[in-house]
Design a protein around this motif. Structure first.
Motif, short mmCIF file in Angstrom:
data_model
loop_
_atom_site.label_atom_id
_atom_site.label_comp_id
_atom_site.label_asym_id
_atom_site.label_seq_id
_atom_site.Cartn_x
_atom_site.Cartn_y
_atom_site.Cartn_z
N ILE A 218 -2.38 10.62 -3.86
CA ILE A 218 -1.86 10.89 -5.40
C ILE A 218 -3.12 10.10 -6.23
CG2 ILE A 218 -0.20 11.08 -7.19
CD1 ILE A 218 0.32 12.70 -4.58
N SER A 219 -3.78 10.96 -6.84
CA SER A 219 -4.69 10.42 -7.38
C SER A 219 -4.41 9.71 -8.86
CB SER A 219 -5.79 11.52 -7.86
OG SER A 219 -5.30 12.69 -8.53
N THR A 220 -3.07 9.85 -9.18
CA THR A 220 -2.84 9.40 -10.27
C THR A 220 -1.61 8.16 -10.27
OG1 THR A 220 -1.24 11.36 -10.80
CG2 THR A 220 -3.27 11.26 -11.97
N HIS A 221 -1.46 7.80 -8.78
CA HIS A 221 -0.35 6.72 -8.59
C HIS A 221 -0.25 5.78 -9.48
CE1 HIS A 221 -2.41 3.83 -6.33
NE2 HIS A 221 -3.10 4.84 -6.05
N THR A 228 5.96 6.16 -6.77
CA THR A 228 5.38 7.18 -6.25
C THR A 228 6.14 8.13 -5.18
OG1 THR A 228 3.32 5.80 -6.24
CG2 THR A 228 2.96 7.87 -5.09
N PRO A 237 -1.81 15.07 -10.89
CA PRO A 237 -2.52 14.83 -9.75
C PRO A 237 -3.83 15.78 -9.48
CG PRO A 237 -0.29 14.92 -9.20
CD PRO A 237 -0.32 15.37 -10.69
N TRP A 239 -4.54 18.39 -7.65
CA TRP A 239 -3.87 19.35 -6.85
C TRP A 239 -4.62 19.83 -5.50
CZ3 TRP A 239 1.10 18.37 -6.42
CH2 TRP A 239 1.85 18.04 -7.75
N VAL A 242 -4.39 17.30 -2.94
CA VAL A 242 -2.79 17.47 -2.39
C VAL A 242 -2.89 18.70 -1.23
CG1 VAL A 242 -0.59 18.01 -2.65
CG2 VAL A 242 -1.91 16.36 -4.23
#
Length: 326
Positions: A218-221, A228, A237, A239, A242
């Motif tokens: 996840i790029s925005t954790h 998370t 995120p 996506w 993902v």
């Protein structure tokens, strides 16, 4: 290319649902929220079975209410249940209609879809399913590549033989190497080669390293594993990253034998849950718990999903995954 589709008939509306969800609903209730001139959110829940009508209706209406722009709704009952008299789940349909009206999303129409026909709920009409399959919406969405019921996980493509991998010891060097390799795989356009796939699959066997890899998908954790994993992080995120992670997880499963695929199946299930696809998520997590008997992470995530939990990222229109239709 555009993400807008004009709905001109009931058949179009019903045809769009499997494309919106990614699969054909069965024994389900679906609520489509409606805005001025457009559809909003799509919510699916398993048919109520033994659930009390009011409890079921309140839960579903609460989820639908996350679409704050909704001014109305449609309800679709997918079932082959044949009650002794009346219409299937009549009490639940009535309760849901009341709850949605209370939430200022009055129901425009309720539809019934069975394995052999569709109808306006509460009427004696019987319309052929071919009307849905042959609708303009279904033809358009299919032409542009939307394919309901096609998912990443195809067991028959995994192969029946592969040597097992050995999990790393879990020291700092192992953590750093695994995280670096996972980031490189996620940033790459293609799939990892066999050697890299086996190294990554081995890293996923170590539960603490696995948690780091889940988080770093996840790029925005926000850095906290618990937050998370339970979908509590801010920002939208990446996506596409993902989706790529799910495809990589399938490649990693090809590189190991049965009995070592549960971590990757759990990753796929978790990512589907973050997207708001509870049914698909539960499927992957169930497979994980079968690959490794009662795989702890999969069991815990299934409990979370079965309690009706929705990830924060899926509640917010600005951060939620949007399935691209056309």
């Amino acid at each position: 290319m555009t993400e807008k589709l004009t709905i001109t008939s009931t058949a179009d509306l019903l045809a769009a649902v499997p494309h919106l969800l990614g699969n054909q609903p069965k024994e389900s209730f679906v609520v489509l929220t409606a805005r001025l001139g457009a559809l909003g959110a799509t919510l699916r829940m398993d048919a109520p079975a033994e659930s009390a009508p009011l409890d079921y209706a309140q839960m579903m209406a609460t989820y639908a209410a996350h679409d704050e722009k909704a001014t109305g709704s449609y309800v679709i009952v997918y079932t082959d249940e044949k009650p002794a008299y009346g219409f299937p789940y009549a009490a639940h349909v009535l309760a849901l209609s009341n709850e949605l009206a209370t939430a200022r999303m009055p129901v425009k129409t309720v539809f019934l879809v069975t394995g052999t026909y569709w109808a306006t709920y509460g009427t004696s009409e019987r319309n052929p399913l071919d009307e849905i399959r042959d609708s303009n919406a279904n033809a358009t969405l299919t032409y542009f590549g939307s394919a309901p019921d096609i998912d990443v996980y195809h067991p028959e493509l995994l192969g029946g033989w592969a040597l097992p991998v050995e999990a790393p010891e879990g020291n700092l060097e192992d953590f750093e190497a695994a995280c670096t390799a996972w980031k490189a795989a996620l940033d790459a356009k293609g799939m990892p080669n066999t050697a890299t796939a086996r190294e990554l699959a081995a890293a996923f066997q170590h539960k603490h390293i696995r948690d780091y890899l889940f988080r770093d998908t996840i790029s925005t954790h926000n850095g906290a594993f618990g937050d998370t994993l339970t979908g509590k992080f801010t920002g939208r995120p990446d996506w596409e990253r993902v989706d790529h992670a799910e495809a990589i997880a399938f490649e990693l499963m090809k590189a190991v034998p049965a009995g070592q695929r549960a971590p990757m199946l759990s990753l796929m299930g978790w990512l589907e849950w973050l997207k708001g696809h509870g049914t698909q998520a539960d499927r992957y997590l169930k497979l994980a718990a079968e690959d490794v008997s009662d795989f702890r992470l999969a069991v815990l995530l299934r409990e979370l999903i079965n309690r009706g939990a929705i990830a924060d990222v899926a509640r917010d229109e600005g951060t939620a995954y949007k399935r691209r239709l056309i």
